[in-house]
Write a protein that holds these residues in place. Structure first.
Motif, PDB file in Angstrom:
ATOM      1  N   ALA A  69     108.048  86.017  85.010  1.00 41.66           N
ATOM      2  CA  ALA A  69     107.834  85.905  83.570  1.00 41.66           C
ATOM      3  C   ALA A  69     107.523  87.280  82.998  1.00 41.66           C
ATOM      4  CB  ALA A  69     106.693  84.942  83.268  1.00 41.66           C
ATOM      5  N   ILE A  70     108.243  87.651  81.958  1.00 41.54           N
ATOM      6  CA  ILE A  70     108.033  88.934  81.290  1.00 41.54           C
ATOM      7  C   ILE A  70     107.268  88.688  80.003  1.00 41.54           C
ATOM      8  CG2 ILE A  70     110.216  88.882  80.011  1.00 41.54           C
ATOM      9  CD1 ILE A  70     110.458  91.914  80.567  1.00 41.54           C
ATOM     10  N   SER A  71     106.373  89.599  79.684  1.00 43.09           N
ATOM     11  CA  SER A  71     105.595  89.469  78.452  1.00 43.09           C
ATOM     12  C   SER A  71     105.196  90.854  77.969  1.00 43.09           C
ATOM     13  CB  SER A  71     104.348  88.611  78.691  1.00 43.09           C
ATOM     14  OG  SER A  71     103.492  89.224  79.643  1.00 43.09           O
ATOM     15  N   ARG A  72     104.675  90.918  76.762  1.00 41.88           N
ATOM     16  CA  ARG A  72     104.230  92.203  76.230  1.00 41.88           C
ATOM     17  C   ARG A  72     102.886  92.036  75.544  1.00 41.88           C
ATOM     18  NH1 ARG A  72     106.105  89.603  72.201  1.00 41.88           N
ATOM     19  NH2 ARG A  72     106.402  90.296  70.060  1.00 41.88           N
ATOM     20  N   ASP A  73     102.129  93.116  75.547  1.00 44.03           N
ATOM     21  CA  ASP A  73     100.849  93.168  74.854  1.00 44.03           C
ATOM     22  C   ASP A  73     100.960  94.294  73.835  1.00 44.03           C
ATOM     23  OD1 ASP A  73      98.220  93.779  74.019  1.00 44.03           O
ATOM     24  OD2 ASP A  73      97.395  92.978  75.867  1.00 44.03           O
ATOM     25  N   ASN A  74     101.114  93.922  72.584  1.00 46.58           N
ATOM     26  CA  ASN A  74     101.321  94.922  71.542  1.00 46.58           C
ATOM     27  C   ASN A  74     100.145  95.888  71.437  1.00 46.58           C
ATOM     28  OD1 ASN A  74     103.673  93.604  71.070  1.00 46.58           O
ATOM     29  ND2 ASN A  74     103.159  92.890  69.028  1.00 46.58           N
ATOM     30  N   ALA A  75      98.944  95.370  71.585  1.00 42.89           N
ATOM     31  CA  ALA A  75      97.760  96.207  71.426  1.00 42.89           C
ATOM     32  C   ALA A  75      97.675  97.275  72.512  1.00 42.89           C
ATOM     33  CB  ALA A  75      96.506  95.347  71.430  1.00 42.89           C
ATOM     34  N   LYS A  76      98.178  96.936  73.697  1.00 41.12           N
ATOM     35  CA  LYS A  76      98.105  97.874  74.822  1.00 41.12           C
ATOM     36  C   LYS A  76      99.413  98.608  75.061  1.00 41.12           C
ATOM     37  CE  LYS A  76      94.510  95.294  77.277  1.00 41.12           C
ATOM     38  NZ  LYS A  76      94.132  94.628  78.545  1.00 41.12           N
ATOM     39  N   ASN A  77     100.428  98.320  74.242  1.00 35.93           N
ATOM     40  CA  ASN A  77     101.751  98.938  74.432  1.00 35.93           C
ATOM     41  C   ASN A  77     102.226  98.788  75.872  1.00 35.93           C
ATOM     42  OD1 ASN A  77     101.625  99.700  71.779  1.00 35.93           O
ATOM     43  ND2 ASN A  77     101.149 101.836  72.192  1.00 35.93           N
ATOM     44  N   THR A  78     102.062  97.604  76.402  1.00 41.16           N
ATOM     45  CA  THR A  78     102.357  97.361  77.810  1.00 41.16           C
ATOM     46  C   THR A  78     103.224  96.117  77.968  1.00 41.16           C
ATOM     47  OG1 THR A  78     100.288  98.399  78.507  1.00 41.16           O
ATOM     48  CG2 THR A  78     101.349  96.927  80.083  1.00 41.16           C
ATOM     49  N   VAL A  79     104.194  96.221  78.858  1.00 45.59           N
ATOM     50  CA  VAL A  79     105.032  95.086  79.228  1.00 45.59           C
ATOM     51  C   VAL A  79     104.664  94.688  80.654  1.00 45.59           C
ATOM     52  CG1 VAL A  79     107.393  94.334  79.722  1.00 45.59           C
ATOM     53  CG2 VAL A  79     106.908  95.687  77.672  1.00 45.59           C
ATOM     54  N   TYR A  80     104.568  93.388  80.880  1.00 49.07           N
ATOM     55  CA  TYR A  80     104.182  92.873  82.184  1.00 49.07           C
ATOM     56  C   TYR A  80     105.344  92.089  82.798  1.00 49.07           C
ATOM     57  CZ  TYR A  80      99.532  93.867  80.375  1.00 49.07           C
ATOM     58  OH  TYR A  80      98.439  94.481  79.827  1.00 49.07           O
ATOM     59  N   LEU A  81     105.370  92.090  84.110  1.00 48.94           N
ATOM     60  CA  LEU A  81     106.290  91.217  84.840  1.00 48.94           C
ATOM     61  C   LEU A  81     105.451  90.446  85.854  1.00 48.94           C
ATOM     62  CD1 LEU A  81     109.293  90.411  85.178  1.00 48.94           C
ATOM     63  CD2 LEU A  81     109.359  91.992  87.128  1.00 48.94           C
ATOM     64  N   GLN A  82     105.198  89.195  85.554  1.00 46.94           N
ATOM     65  CA  GLN A  82     104.474  88.320  86.469  1.00 46.94           C
ATOM     66  C   GLN A  82     105.471  87.742  87.463  1.00 46.94           C
ATOM     67  OE1 GLN A  82     101.076  87.572  86.676  1.00 46.94           O
ATOM     68  NE2 GLN A  82     101.688  86.511  88.568  1.00 46.94           N
ATOM     69  N   MET A  83     105.241  87.998  88.726  1.00 45.86           N
ATOM     70  CA  MET A  83     106.169  87.566  89.768  1.00 45.86           C
ATOM     71  C   MET A  83     105.465  86.554  90.669  1.00 45.86           C
ATOM     72  SD  MET A  83     107.956  91.218  90.701  1.00 45.86           S
ATOM     73  CE  MET A  83     106.497  91.854  91.513  1.00 45.86           C
ATOM     74  N   ASN A  84     105.964  85.340  90.665  1.00 38.02           N
ATOM     75  CA  ASN A  84     105.395  84.258  91.473  1.00 38.02           C
ATOM     76  C   ASN A  84     106.405  83.799  92.518  1.00 38.02           C
ATOM     77  OD1 ASN A  84     103.065  84.249  89.771  1.00 38.02           O
ATOM     78  ND2 ASN A  84     104.109  82.875  88.345  1.00 38.02           N
ATOM     79  N   SER A  85     105.921  83.067  93.491  1.00 35.84           N
ATOM     80  CA  SER A  85     106.787  82.515  94.552  1.00 35.84           C
ATOM     81  C   SER A  85     107.688  83.606  95.126  1.00 35.84           C
ATOM     82  CB  SER A  85     107.631  81.354  94.005  1.00 35.84           C
ATOM     83  OG  SER A  85     106.810  80.339  93.487  1.00 35.84           O
TER      84      SER A  85
END
Length: 119
Positions: A69-85
């Motif tokens: 799952a990809i997401s972004r945090d505008n306040a932190k100017n950061t994009v995340y990639l949550q990798m499961n399984s």
């Protein structure tokens, strides 16, 4: 000019989870798309996922759909990639990249972070 710094890679057992972060700096986030790619040893670079900064539209490669799952945090100017399984086949160097939503060509790249999944 966009600067990208990845973090969060590491060694995990199959079935486990990791969250990658991509800290971005840019004069403007308008019309920016941020993507994650990966490159396994001896293989070419493979698209994993992307997100548009303004609207948050997401897209995934079939190989990770339902697990990542990809997401972004505008306040932190950061994009995340949550990798499961996670699977051993997910082992690769993961890169984040940025480009314009005008053409989805990624011209800015981070240095990469290693993800190793043991069986």
């Amino acid at each position: 000019q966009v600067q990208l710094v990845e973090s969060g890679g590491g060694l995990v057992q199959a079935g486990g989870s990791l969250r990658l972060s991509c800290a971005a700096s840019t004069p403007s986030f308008r019309n920016i798309v941020v993507g994650w790619f990966r490159q396994a040893p001896g293989k070419g670079r493979e698209f994993v996922s992307r997100i548009t900064w303004n609207i948050g539209d997401t897209y995934y490669a079939d190989s990770v759909k339902g697990r990542f799952a990809i997401s972004r945090d505008n306040a932190k100017n950061t994009v995340y990639l949550q990798m499961n399984s996670l699977k051993p086949d997910d082992t690769a160097v993961y890169y984040c990249a940025a480009g314009s939503t005008n053409n989805y060509i990624y011209v800015y790249w981070g240095q990469g972070t290693q993800v190793t999944v043991s069986s």
